[in-house]
Design a protein around this motif. Structure first.
Motif, PDB file in Angstrom:
ATOM      1  N   GLY A 178      48.562   8.948  32.339  1.00 44.78           N
ATOM      2  CA  GLY A 178      47.104   8.906  32.389  1.00 44.78           C
ATOM      3  C   GLY A 178      46.444   9.380  31.086  1.00 44.78           C
ATOM      4  O   GLY A 178      47.075   9.471  30.070  1.00 44.78           O
ATOM      5  N   ASP A 179      45.175   9.639  31.180  1.00 51.46           N
ATOM      6  CA  ASP A 179      44.459  10.119  30.008  1.00 51.46           C
ATOM      7  C   ASP A 179      43.927  11.520  30.285  1.00 51.46           C
ATOM      8  O   ASP A 179      43.050  11.698  31.126  1.00 51.46           O
ATOM      9  N   PRO A 180      44.490  12.541  29.578  1.00 56.50           N
ATOM     10  CA  PRO A 180      44.137  13.926  29.908  1.00 56.50           C
ATOM     11  C   PRO A 180      42.648  14.220  29.722  1.00 56.50           C
ATOM     12  O   PRO A 180      42.097  15.065  30.426  1.00 56.50           O
ATOM     13  N   LEU A 181      41.993  13.500  28.789  1.00 57.05           N
ATOM     14  CA  LEU A 181      40.572  13.779  28.587  1.00 57.05           C
ATOM     15  C   LEU A 181      39.703  13.147  29.672  1.00 57.05           C
ATOM     16  O   LEU A 181      38.481  13.281  29.661  1.00 57.05           O
ATOM     17  N   SER A 182      40.345  12.489  30.644  1.00 55.61           N
ATOM     18  CA  SER A 182      39.568  12.027  31.789  1.00 55.61           C
ATOM     19  C   SER A 182      39.274  13.187  32.743  1.00 55.61           C
ATOM     20  O   SER A 182      38.419  13.085  33.613  1.00 55.61           O
ATOM     21  N   LEU A 183      39.973  14.318  32.561  1.00 57.08           N
ATOM     22  CA  LEU A 183      39.632  15.508  33.335  1.00 57.08           C
ATOM     23  C   LEU A 183      38.346  16.120  32.792  1.00 57.08           C
ATOM     24  O   LEU A 183      38.078  16.070  31.589  1.00 57.08           O
ATOM     25  N   ALA A 184      37.577  16.710  33.668  1.00 61.85           N
ATOM     26  CA  ALA A 184      36.348  17.384  33.239  1.00 61.85           C
ATOM     27  C   ALA A 184      36.712  18.549  32.317  1.00 61.85           C
ATOM     28  O   ALA A 184      37.764  19.172  32.467  1.00 61.85           O
ATOM     29  N   THR A 185      35.845  18.848  31.382  1.00 58.46           N
ATOM     30  CA  THR A 185      36.125  19.896  30.400  1.00 58.46           C
ATOM     31  C   THR A 185      36.438  21.255  31.054  1.00 58.46           C
ATOM     32  O   THR A 185      37.385  21.933  30.620  1.00 58.46           O
ATOM     33  N   PRO A 186      35.722  21.681  32.101  1.00 55.11           N
ATOM     34  CA  PRO A 186      36.083  22.973  32.725  1.00 55.11           C
ATOM     35  C   PRO A 186      37.510  22.989  33.282  1.00 55.11           C
ATOM     36  O   PRO A 186      38.189  24.023  33.260  1.00 55.11           O
ATOM     37  N   LYS A 187      37.966  21.840  33.739  1.00 59.02           N
ATOM     38  CA  LYS A 187      39.340  21.751  34.257  1.00 59.02           C
ATOM     39  C   LYS A 187      40.349  21.924  33.106  1.00 59.02           C
ATOM     40  O   LYS A 187      41.379  22.580  33.266  1.00 59.02           O
ATOM     41  N   LEU A 188      40.046  21.334  31.954  1.00 57.84           N
ATOM     42  CA  LEU A 188      40.913  21.495  30.787  1.00 57.84           C
ATOM     43  C   LEU A 188      40.899  22.947  30.315  1.00 57.84           C
ATOM     44  O   LEU A 188      41.935  23.511  29.942  1.00 57.84           O
ATOM     45  N   ALA A 189      39.725  23.558  30.355  1.00 60.57           N
ATOM     46  CA  ALA A 189      39.595  24.950  29.908  1.00 60.57           C
ATOM     47  C   ALA A 189      40.386  25.892  30.819  1.00 60.57           C
ATOM     48  O   ALA A 189      40.974  26.872  30.365  1.00 60.57           O
ATOM     49  N   GLU A 190      40.415  25.537  32.101  1.00 55.47           N
ATOM     50  CA  GLU A 190      41.196  26.318  33.067  1.00 55.47           C
ATOM     51  C   GLU A 190      42.683  26.285  32.676  1.00 55.47           C
ATOM     52  O   GLU A 190      43.373  27.297  32.701  1.00 55.47           O
ATOM     53  N   LEU A 191      43.152  25.125  32.262  1.00 52.62           N
ATOM     54  CA  LEU A 191      44.547  24.995  31.832  1.00 52.62           C
ATOM     55  C   LEU A 191      44.813  25.807  30.569  1.00 52.62           C
ATOM     56  O   LEU A 191      45.769  26.585  30.504  1.00 52.62           O
ATOM     57  N   THR A 192      43.986  25.633  29.555  1.00 53.74           N
ATOM     58  CA  THR A 192      44.307  26.291  28.282  1.00 53.74           C
ATOM     59  C   THR A 192      44.126  27.796  28.373  1.00 53.74           C
ATOM     60  O   THR A 192      44.808  28.541  27.669  1.00 53.74           O
ATOM     61  N   ALA A 193      43.252  28.271  29.271  1.00 54.40           N
ATOM     62  CA  ALA A 193      43.135  29.719  29.464  1.00 54.40           C
ATOM     63  C   ALA A 193      44.471  30.264  29.978  1.00 54.40           C
ATOM     64  O   ALA A 193      44.917  31.337  29.567  1.00 54.40           O
ATOM     65  N   GLN A 194      45.129  29.509  30.842  1.00 53.12           N
ATOM     66  CA  GLN A 194      46.416  29.974  31.371  1.00 53.12           C
ATOM     67  C   GLN A 194      47.531  29.818  30.331  1.00 53.12           C
ATOM     68  O   GLN A 194      48.404  30.668  30.206  1.00 53.12           O
ATOM     69  N   LEU A 195      47.483  28.736  29.557  1.00 57.53           N
ATOM     70  CA  LEU A 195      48.500  28.536  28.514  1.00 57.53           C
ATOM     71  C   LEU A 195      48.410  29.630  27.443  1.00 57.53           C
ATOM     72  O   LEU A 195      49.420  30.018  26.846  1.00 57.53           O
ATOM     73  N   ALA A 196      47.185  30.102  27.200  1.00 54.65           N
ATOM     74  CA  ALA A 196      46.972  31.091  26.137  1.00 54.65           C
ATOM     75  C   ALA A 196      47.726  32.395  26.406  1.00 54.65           C
ATOM     76  O   ALA A 196      47.989  33.166  25.485  1.00 54.65           O
ATOM     77  N   PRO A 221      30.325  20.001  24.979  1.00 50.46           N
ATOM     78  CA  PRO A 221      31.254  20.911  25.665  1.00 50.46           C
ATOM     79  C   PRO A 221      32.719  20.677  25.281  1.00 50.46           C
ATOM     80  O   PRO A 221      33.480  21.635  25.117  1.00 50.46           O
ATOM     81  N   LEU A 222      33.107  19.408  25.080  1.00 52.05           N
ATOM     82  CA  LEU A 222      34.497  19.144  24.687  1.00 52.05           C
ATOM     83  C   LEU A 222      34.773  19.745  23.312  1.00 52.05           C
ATOM     84  O   LEU A 222      35.819  20.367  23.091  1.00 52.05           O
ATOM     85  N   LEU A 223      33.839  19.576  22.389  1.00 53.78           N
ATOM     86  CA  LEU A 223      34.029  20.096  21.031  1.00 53.78           C
ATOM     87  C   LEU A 223      34.060  21.617  21.029  1.00 53.78           C
ATOM     88  O   LEU A 223      34.846  22.228  20.299  1.00 53.78           O
ATOM     89  N   GLN A 224      33.242  22.230  21.880  1.00 54.37           N
ATOM     90  CA  GLN A 224      33.258  23.697  21.984  1.00 54.37           C
ATOM     91  C   GLN A 224      34.611  24.175  22.499  1.00 54.37           C
ATOM     92  O   GLN A 224      35.189  25.123  21.977  1.00 54.37           O
ATOM     93  N   TRP A 225      35.106  23.485  23.512  1.00 55.38           N
ATOM     94  CA  TRP A 225      36.412  23.853  24.068  1.00 55.38           C
ATOM     95  C   TRP A 225      37.500  23.743  22.989  1.00 55.38           C
ATOM     96  O   TRP A 225      38.286  24.670  22.782  1.00 55.38           O
ATOM     97  N   LEU A 226      37.516  22.610  22.296  1.00 55.43           N
ATOM     98  CA  LEU A 226      38.557  22.378  21.293  1.00 55.43           C
ATOM     99  C   LEU A 226      38.501  23.405  20.173  1.00 55.43           C
ATOM    100  O   LEU A 226      39.526  23.938  19.743  1.00 55.43           O
ATOM    101  N   SER A 227      37.291  23.695  19.696  1.00 54.16           N
ATOM    102  CA  SER A 227      37.213  24.566  18.518  1.00 54.16           C
ATOM    103  C   SER A 227      37.529  26.020  18.872  1.00 54.16           C
ATOM    104  O   SER A 227      37.835  26.800  17.985  1.00 54.16           O
ATOM    105  N   ALA A 228      37.506  26.351  20.152  1.00 53.17           N
ATOM    106  CA  ALA A 228      37.810  27.732  20.547  1.00 53.17           C
ATOM    107  C   ALA A 228      39.279  27.941  20.912  1.00 53.17           C
ATOM    108  O   ALA A 228      39.687  29.061  21.221  1.00 53.17           O
ATOM    109  N   LEU A 229      40.101  26.900  20.861  1.00 52.01           N
ATOM    110  CA  LEU A 229      41.501  27.046  21.284  1.00 52.01           C
ATOM    111  C   LEU A 229      42.284  27.893  20.278  1.00 52.01           C
ATOM    112  O   LEU A 229      42.024  27.831  19.083  1.00 52.01           O
TER     113      LEU A 229
END
Ligand SMILES: *Cc1c(COP(=O)(O)O)cnc(C)c1O
Ligand code: SF4
Length: 348
Positions: A178-196, A221-229
């Motif tokens: 699939g395409d991971p960016l089809s997930l809503a940004t908060p859902k992606l942020a939930e993942l990367t918070a745990q990966l961190a 919001p996507l750009l904010q998420w990406l730049s804070a990783l």
């Protein structure tokens, strides 16, 4: 870093049949829902005659047509051979059963580590983040595996996080689908918070066709998420033809670069789409102009229904050699095929 200027908004090129939803949603999600799903509507928008097009209702029933309206504006009206149209239109040729073209061509079944986690290569864990895509590409192995029940997101990422945390040899996490960016940004942020919280992760990679097929996805919001990783981020866009780029795609890619994201492209070598030296050279050069370096040129995964897209290995090698003779070295992608059991993509 967020780009100072907002992204230009995509115009409304063709009227959408669906009324605006009453619940406010990000603009890109509305665009997503307005995608064309009827082959006859698509042909009508391009001024083409459905009877002459060889469209297959059976192929469309097995793997539906789905294409965002912005992508349609980049197709040439009246041209059945358009390289973007060929990538999305369900046609009779897909119904042919061709020996050697099977259902699980890449052996994903065997490489599963946890629900939604596939590891085939050292150090890299691939997360099947979701089964959804904004566009349905006819050549895709996903036509037989929507992965609906096996995504890593399903259990709030718990299984995926546990399996990555338990293996210190994994230093790169790849979001795929699939395409991971089809997930809503908060859902992606939930993942990367745990990966961190996992110390052995050093890099994050995202494979997504969305910046190309639905550039509205690259929103603030996507750009904010990406730049804070906390890791260097690579985004591999999947563009197969130079015509897939337009000013909106350029703006989305520039914004991604502004957020510190390294951009690469991987393409699939496809008969009737990019099977010429000119088309491949234009793709590399157009991508580079948008800040994208070529990464891989893939030989097709041999799944049922895609045989008419195949370019034989000998011809692929000749095209690749001619490309290398023509372009700067860094504009030449690696020609590879995925072979089950290999330790990486196999160079041809
Ligand atoms: C293609 C692929 C990768 C990435 O391979 P690279 O050569 O690093 O791009 C990782 N995991 C799986 C399962 C893959 O299919
Ligand atoms: S996974 Fe990629 S190639 Fe396959 S349908 Fe989705 S966007 Fe297209």
């Amino acid at each position: 870093m967020i780009p100072a200027a907002p992204l230009p908004l995509q115009p409304e090129p063709v009227p959408a049949p669906t009324p605006a939803p009453s619940v406010p949603a990000p603009r890109w999600q509305r665009r997503w829902r307005e995608a064309v799903r009827d082959p006859r509507e698509l042909l009508g928008l391009l001024g083409l005659d459905a009877a002459a097009a060889g469209i297959s209702d059976a192929a469309a029933a097995q793997f539906p047509l789905r294409v965002p309206r912005g992508f349609i504006t980049r197709m040439r009206p009246g041209d059945l051979a358009d390289p973007l149209l060929r990538q999305v239109l369900p046609i009779d040729a897909e119904q042919r059963i061709v020996p050697g073209f099977s259902l699980d061509a890449v052996g994903d079944g065997a490489a599963k580590k946890a629900d939604g986690v596939i590891q085939k290569y050292r150090g890299r864990a691939l997360l099947v983040a979701t089964g959804s895509c904004a566009v349905n590409c006819r050549y895709c192995f996903r036509r037989h595996f929507p992965y609906a029940d096996e995504t890593a997101a399903r259990d709030g990422w718990a299984g995926a996080i546990a399996s990555i945390a338990a293996d210190p040899s994994i230093d790169e996490v790849i979001l795929s689908g699939g395409d991971p960016l089809s997930l809503a940004t908060p859902k992606l942020a939930e993942l990367t918070a745990q990966l961190a919280a996992i110390p052995h992760i050093r890099r994050l990679r995202i494979h997504s066709r969305l910046p190309v097929v639905l550039p509205e996805r690259v929103d603030a919001p996507l750009l904010q998420w990406l730049s804070a990783l906390p890791w260097p981020v690579t985004l591999v866009i999947h563009a197969n033809h130079a015509n897939e780029f337009d000013a909106y795609v350029d703006a989305a890619l520039a914004a991604l670069r502004g957020a510190g994201v390294q951009l690469l492209n991987q393409a699939v070598l496809l008969r009737g789409v990019n099977d010429s030296v000119d088309a491949l050279a234009d793709l590399s050069e157009r991508g580079f102009a948008a800040g994208v370096l070529p990464y891989y040129l893939h030989q097709l995964d041999r799944v049922q229904g895609v045989a008419h897209f195949e370019v034989p290995d000998g011809e692929a090698r000749a095209l690749h050699a001619a490309l290398a003779a023509r372009l700067s070295g860094y504009l030449v992608p690696k020609l590879v095929r995925e072979v089950q059991g290999d330790t990486g993509k196999r160079p041809l």
